[in-house]
Write a protein that holds these residues in place. Structure first.
Motif: not given
Length: 303
Positions: A39-41, A43-49
């Motif tokens: 889940l955290r990873r 969420d981090d992917y969305v943050s990068r986008i």
């Protein structure tokens, strides 16, 4: 070999792998360490986008001023989903009665009263009061991850009573808001498909209550105010919504007195990634052990 898409199969697999921990109430469960890591990873992917959008990051607790719930007209449309918070505020004698009733299995809720807070029913609701007044020329964009509560207990593991949503809210003129919503609809599809999920977009509607609600849902679909990205998780015929993309028109602008720089009532849109549902979709599609997932998926999440 065919895949068993039943809710029971997914629940059994998630529990056996230690990804969810049953607690005895439908729609409520703990999350194991691997579940939380995925889940955290994601969420981090969305943050990068989203990084180049320069959204303002905000954080809110899982409870909400009850006046905001009442003002938002949520209870007009979704009374069956709302969760209000009650607490004891009585005398010592009433406390004695409460304890006796609890210990003897008798009703005791009549000894509690409604508090000034409720459980947050949608991740975007806490932010609208902060927009009240006149917006800057470019409007505003907010990024949040909030806990949400929906009173819909179910044995279906993707239908949770308490879950997290990664939410973005755009407020401004229609020319700002609608293209932003459509841009993120495509981004959402790209994000999920890049992870190997068989995602597709659908026109959707909210679960409005009652006979009048069916008319509201039909109108919402006709105007294409809501889209969902769906993935087969517990059914191939009825795939699960894992993201939603909503255009509210001027609904919240009117309710919370939000105006654009030129004085017009502001329009709003939001998009939400259902984080637990997306993690379940990944487990269902790729298997319960992330070490065996496709390398392309692992390269994105474990980069």
């Amino acid at each position: 070999m065919s895949i068993d898409f039943s809710p029971e199969a997914l629940t059994d697999d998630l529990v056996a792998a230690g990804h969810i921990i049953p607690v005895g109430v439908q729609g409520i469960f703990g999350r194991g360490p691997v579940f939380e890591d995925v889940l955290r990873r994601f969420d981090d992917y969305v943050s990068r986008i989203a990084a180049d959008d320069h959204a303002t990051r905000m954080s809110f607790p899982p409870c909400l001023d009850r006046k905001v719930l009442e003002r938002s007209e949520y209870l007009d449309s979704f009374p069956q989903l709302a969760g209000t918070i009650f607490s004891f505020s009585g005398t010592e004698a009433q406390h004695k009665e409460l304890v006796e009733n609890v210990h003897e299995g008798r009703p005791w809720t009549h000894l509690q009263t409604m508090t000034a807070v409720c459980l947050t029913p949608a991740a975007c609701y806490p932010v609208y009061p902060s927009f009240s007044g006149t917006l800057p020329e470019e409007g505003k964009l907010v990024d949040m991850q909030n806990w949400v509560f929906r009173n819909e207990p179910s044995p279906e593991p993707t239908r949770m009573q308490s879950f997290r949503v990664r939410e973005f809210v755009r407020v401004g003129t229609p020319d700002m808001v609608v293209p932003w919503r459509d841009l993120w609809l495509q981004r959402g599809l790209t994000i999920l498909q890049s992870l190997g999920l068989p995602a597709r977009a659908e026109v959707a509607s909210d679960p409005f209550f009652g006979r009048g609600g069916r008319m509201l849902a039909a109108n919402q679909r006709e105007q294409q105010l809501k889209f969902e990205v769906v993935v087969p998780v517990i059914s191939e015929q009825k795939p699960t919504a894992v993201c939603s993309f909503n255009y509210h028109q001027d609904h919240f602008g009117q309710l919370f007195d939000i105006h654009t720089a030129n004085g017009d009532v502001a329009h709003t849109a939001c998009l939400g990634f259902g984080l637990e549902r997306i993690v379940m979709a990944l487990f269902k599609t790729h298997g319960m052990d992330p070490a065996t997932w496709p390398q392309a998926t692992r390269d994105i999440l474990w980069s």
